[in-house]
Design a protein around this motif. Structure first.
Motif, mmCIF file in Angstrom:
data_model
loop_
_atom_site.group_PDB
_atom_site.id
_atom_site.type_symbol
_atom_site.label_atom_id
_atom_site.label_comp_id
_atom_site.label_asym_id
_atom_site.label_seq_id
_atom_site.Cartn_x
_atom_site.Cartn_y
_atom_site.Cartn_z
ATOM 1 N N MET A 290 -11.973 -6.899 3.881
ATOM 2 C CA MET A 290 -10.532 -7.011 3.675
ATOM 3 C C MET A 290 -9.829 -7.680 4.848
ATOM 4 O O MET A 290 -8.757 -8.276 4.686
ATOM 5 C CB MET A 290 -9.915 -5.624 3.454
ATOM 6 N N VAL A 291 -10.419 -7.564 6.029
ATOM 7 C CA VAL A 291 -9.749 -8.022 7.254
ATOM 8 C C VAL A 291 -9.431 -9.516 7.221
ATOM 9 O O VAL A 291 -8.276 -9.903 7.463
ATOM 10 C CB VAL A 291 -10.588 -7.657 8.491
ATOM 11 N N PRO A 292 -10.402 -10.407 6.940
ATOM 12 C CA PRO A 292 -10.041 -11.835 6.950
ATOM 13 C C PRO A 292 -9.023 -12.208 5.878
ATOM 14 O O PRO A 292 -8.170 -13.068 6.109
ATOM 15 C CB PRO A 292 -11.397 -12.535 6.706
ATOM 16 N N ILE A 293 -9.092 -11.561 4.707
ATOM 17 C CA ILE A 293 -8.125 -11.860 3.641
ATOM 18 C C ILE A 293 -6.722 -11.476 4.080
ATOM 19 O O ILE A 293 -5.771 -12.266 3.961
ATOM 20 C CB ILE A 293 -8.522 -11.127 2.343
ATOM 21 N N LEU A 294 -6.569 -10.260 4.611
ATOM 22 C CA LEU A 294 -5.254 -9.811 5.050
ATOM 23 C C LEU A 294 -4.794 -10.562 6.300
ATOM 24 O O LEU A 294 -3.589 -10.775 6.478
ATOM 25 C CB LEU A 294 -5.288 -8.309 5.324
ATOM 26 N N ALA A 295 -5.719 -10.981 7.140
ATOM 27 C CA ALA A 295 -5.347 -11.734 8.341
ATOM 28 C C ALA A 295 -4.731 -13.075 7.969
ATOM 29 O O ALA A 295 -3.725 -13.498 8.557
ATOM 30 C CB ALA A 295 -6.567 -11.930 9.234
ATOM 31 N N VAL A 296 -5.310 -13.751 6.992
ATOM 32 C CA VAL A 296 -4.766 -15.029 6.543
ATOM 33 C C VAL A 296 -3.362 -14.841 5.973
ATOM 34 O O VAL A 296 -2.429 -15.602 6.289
ATOM 35 C CB VAL A 296 -5.700 -15.672 5.495
ATOM 36 N N ALA A 297 -3.189 -13.812 5.135
ATOM 37 C CA ALA A 297 -1.867 -13.543 4.567
ATOM 38 C C ALA A 297 -0.860 -13.212 5.661
ATOM 39 O O ALA A 297 0.287 -13.698 5.637
ATOM 40 C CB ALA A 297 -1.959 -12.395 3.562
ATOM 41 N N ALA A 298 -1.259 -12.404 6.645
ATOM 42 C CA ALA A 298 -0.349 -12.034 7.728
ATOM 43 C C ALA A 298 0.045 -13.242 8.568
ATOM 44 O O ALA A 298 1.203 -13.374 8.971
ATOM 45 C CB ALA A 298 -1.008 -10.968 8.606
ATOM 46 N N ILE A 299 -0.904 -14.124 8.835
ATOM 47 C CA ILE A 299 -0.607 -15.315 9.652
ATOM 48 C C ILE A 299 0.438 -16.184 8.965
ATOM 49 O O ILE A 299 1.425 -16.612 9.584
ATOM 50 C CB ILE A 299 -1.895 -16.107 9.915
ATOM 51 N N PHE A 300 0.267 -16.452 7.668
ATOM 52 C CA PHE A 300 1.209 -17.311 6.961
ATOM 53 C C PHE A 300 2.586 -16.664 6.866
ATOM 54 O O PHE A 300 3.619 -17.316 7.077
ATOM 55 C CB PHE A 300 0.681 -17.629 5.563
ATOM 56 N N ILE A 301 2.636 -15.370 6.549
ATOM 57 C CA ILE A 301 3.927 -14.703 6.374
ATOM 58 C C ILE A 301 4.654 -14.571 7.709
ATOM 59 O O ILE A 301 5.849 -14.890 7.818
ATOM 60 C CB ILE A 301 3.725 -13.322 5.718
ATOM 61 N N LEU A 302 3.960 -14.110 8.752
ATOM 62 C CA LEU A 302 4.611 -13.909 10.044
ATOM 63 C C LEU A 302 4.985 -15.235 10.706
ATOM 64 O O LEU A 302 5.993 -15.308 11.408
ATOM 65 C CB LEU A 302 3.689 -13.109 10.962
ATOM 66 N N ARG A 303 4.188 -16.278 10.458
ATOM 67 C CA ARG A 303 4.546 -17.593 11.006
ATOM 68 C C ARG A 303 5.832 -18.089 10.373
ATOM 69 O O ARG A 303 6.688 -18.671 11.054
ATOM 70 C CB ARG A 303 3.413 -18.582 10.761
ATOM 71 N N ASP A 304 5.999 -17.841 9.076
ATOM 72 C CA ASP A 304 7.228 -18.249 8.397
ATOM 73 C C ASP A 304 8.416 -17.451 8.915
ATOM 74 O O ASP A 304 9.502 -18.003 9.125
ATOM 75 C CB ASP A 304 7.064 -18.051 6.888
ATOM 76 N N VAL A 305 8.220 -16.149 9.140
ATOM 77 C CA VAL A 305 9.295 -15.317 9.679
ATOM 78 C C VAL A 305 9.682 -15.780 11.073
ATOM 79 O O VAL A 305 10.866 -15.895 11.404
ATOM 80 C CB VAL A 305 8.854 -13.836 9.696
ATOM 81 N N ASN A 306 8.696 -16.074 11.910
ATOM 82 C CA ASN A 306 8.965 -16.533 13.273
ATOM 83 C C ASN A 306 9.658 -17.891 13.282
ATOM 84 O O ASN A 306 10.550 -18.152 14.095
ATOM 85 C CB ASN A 306 7.651 -16.610 14.052
ATOM 86 N N LYS A 307 9.276 -18.756 12.340
ATOM 87 C CA LYS A 307 9.906 -20.087 12.259
ATOM 88 C C LYS A 307 11.368 -19.959 11.915
ATOM 89 O O LYS A 307 12.225 -20.632 12.510
ATOM 90 C CB LYS A 307 9.170 -20.924 11.202
ATOM 91 N N ARG A 308 11.696 -19.087 10.947
ATOM 92 C CA ARG A 308 13.100 -18.905 10.581
ATOM 93 C C ARG A 308 13.890 -18.237 11.711
ATOM 94 O O ARG A 308 15.071 -18.529 11.925
ATOM 95 C CB ARG A 308 13.207 -18.053 9.310
ATOM 96 N N GLY A 309 13.209 -17.355 12.477
ATOM 97 C CA GLY A 309 13.885 -16.743 13.612
ATOM 98 C C GLY A 309 14.229 -17.762 14.684
ATOM 99 O O GLY A 309 15.298 -17.686 15.299
ATOM 100 N N ASN A 310 13.336 -18.721 14.938
ATOM 101 C CA ASN A 310 13.613 -19.765 15.932
ATOM 102 C C ASN A 310 14.719 -20.698 15.461
ATOM 103 O O ASN A 310 15.517 -21.186 16.268
ATOM 104 C CB ASN A 310 12.343 -20.558 16.215
ATOM 105 N N GLU A 311 14.760 -20.961 14.143
ATOM 106 C CA GLU A 311 15.816 -21.826 13.619
ATOM 107 C C GLU A 311 17.175 -21.178 13.731
ATOM 108 O O GLU A 311 18.191 -21.835 13.971
ATOM 109 C CB GLU A 311 15.531 -22.157 12.157
ATOM 110 N N ALA A 312 17.201 -19.832 13.571
ATOM 111 C CA ALA A 312 18.464 -19.110 13.680
ATOM 112 C C ALA A 312 18.984 -19.098 15.123
ATOM 113 O O ALA A 312 20.164 -19.128 15.366
ATOM 114 C CB ALA A 312 18.308 -17.681 13.181
#
Length: 312
Positions: A290-312
């Motif tokens: 489960m770890v690599p599957i959830l790691a990939v999902a976490a990377i994409f979601i958190l990267r998007d959250v961090n990108k929007r935070g930097n834009e704000a």
């Protein structure tokens, strides 16, 4: 004064006094205080999460008797089994489908409760949180009675409309539908309460400005509500995805992985091969996948959250 001690220029303070001053300054910093206050929680997480995780990695490298190092032998054995890939497929379908429906239902219900007058909101919040508050094992036992092949309350109701009995847990497709339905019923209130909190933080001035510009109801949702809630939606989805992937009790109680392993997910199949099959290293290997599957999902979601935070 005679008793006053005059400090001579260039004379350094004693080392002990300097250390006391440094310690005092460190304790006054908010970051240091915050770390000390969270230290018990960090130690608890290390004890209950980090140590078991590394111990699972160690177990996954051993043979069935846990006396010989086999490296990636357990993973190679799993990759050659059709049942393993069936479990991977079913786990992804189960988690993604359940999370999507929980998010949609939670979003709709949150808007409904948000538009209820303030006096009635507490009552609605209390009633809608009941499925999430009840322990999953207890509520799943009630659902098991509803899906019972002989005394199913659903089939009894459908009989009045001339619809034949449905094998809720005896057919692979219906069994998958049943476990997803119960998971959605249990998890949707969590999305509802998170989205409701996010809706409370959206300024009314934005909706008023959108209305003045001629935006209809759907445009206000798309251009005002969703952008303001995107971070909450992303974090809630990630958290629910992790919990759903690791779900055990609903599938275990409702179908026990049947029929013919067609509803097994990672947690239940790891229990089957690890505990019931007396092969703990192989069960640890299944759970670690489960770890690599959830790691990939976490990377994409958190990267998007961090990108929007930097834009704000």
């Amino acid at each position: 004064m005679a008793d006053a001690v005059v400090r001579q220029p260039g004379v350094a303070r004693p080392a002990s006094a300097h250390k006391r001053a440094s310690l005092h300054n460190a304790l006054r910093r908010k970051s240091t205080v915050a770390f000390l206050m969270t230290l018990p929680l960090i130690l608890l997480i290390t004890l209950l999460v980090v140590y078991p995780a590394f111990y699972s990695l160690h177990l996954a490298t051993l043979n069935k008797s846990m006396q010989k190092f086999v490296g990636f032998g357990n993973f190679e054995f799993l990759f050659r089994r059709d049942t393993f890939w069936l479990v991977v497929k079913q786990s992804c379908i189960f988690a993604i489908t359940a999370v999507v429906f929980k998010a949609l239902i939670g979003f709709v219900v949150a808007h409904f409760v948000h538009n209820v007058p303030a006096k009635g909101q507490r009552k609605w919040r209390g009633m809608l949180l009941v499925p999430w508050v009840i322990p999953p094992a207890m509520s799943t036992l009630a659902w098991l009675w509803l899906f019972d092949p002989s005394y199913s309350a659903f089939n009894y109701t459908l009989a009045f409309f001339g619809i034949g009995p449905i094998p809720w847990t005896g057919d692979a497709a219906w069994a998958r539908f049943a476990v997803i339905l119960v998971n959605v019923w249990y998890g949707a209130p969590f999305f509802m309460i998170m989205y409701l909190a996010a809706l409370k933080s959206v300024p009314d001035q934005l909706y008023e400005a959108a209305a003045i510009d001629g935006a209809n109801w759907w445009q206000r949702i798309w251009y005002v509500t969703l952008p303001m809630m995107r971070n909450i939606i992303a974090i809630t989805t990630l958290f629910s995805l992790i919990v759903t992937f690791a779900n055990f009790d609903i599938v275990r109680i409702l179908t026990a992985g049947g029929p013919l392993d067609h509803t097994h997910i990672f947690a239940t199949w790891a229990f089957r091969v690890g505990i019931e099959g007396s092969d703990i290293p192989l069960g640890a290997s299944v759970s670690l996948f489960m770890v690599p599957i959830l790691a990939v999902a976490a990377i994409f979601i958190l990267r998007d959250v961090n990108k929007r935070g930097n834009e704000a």
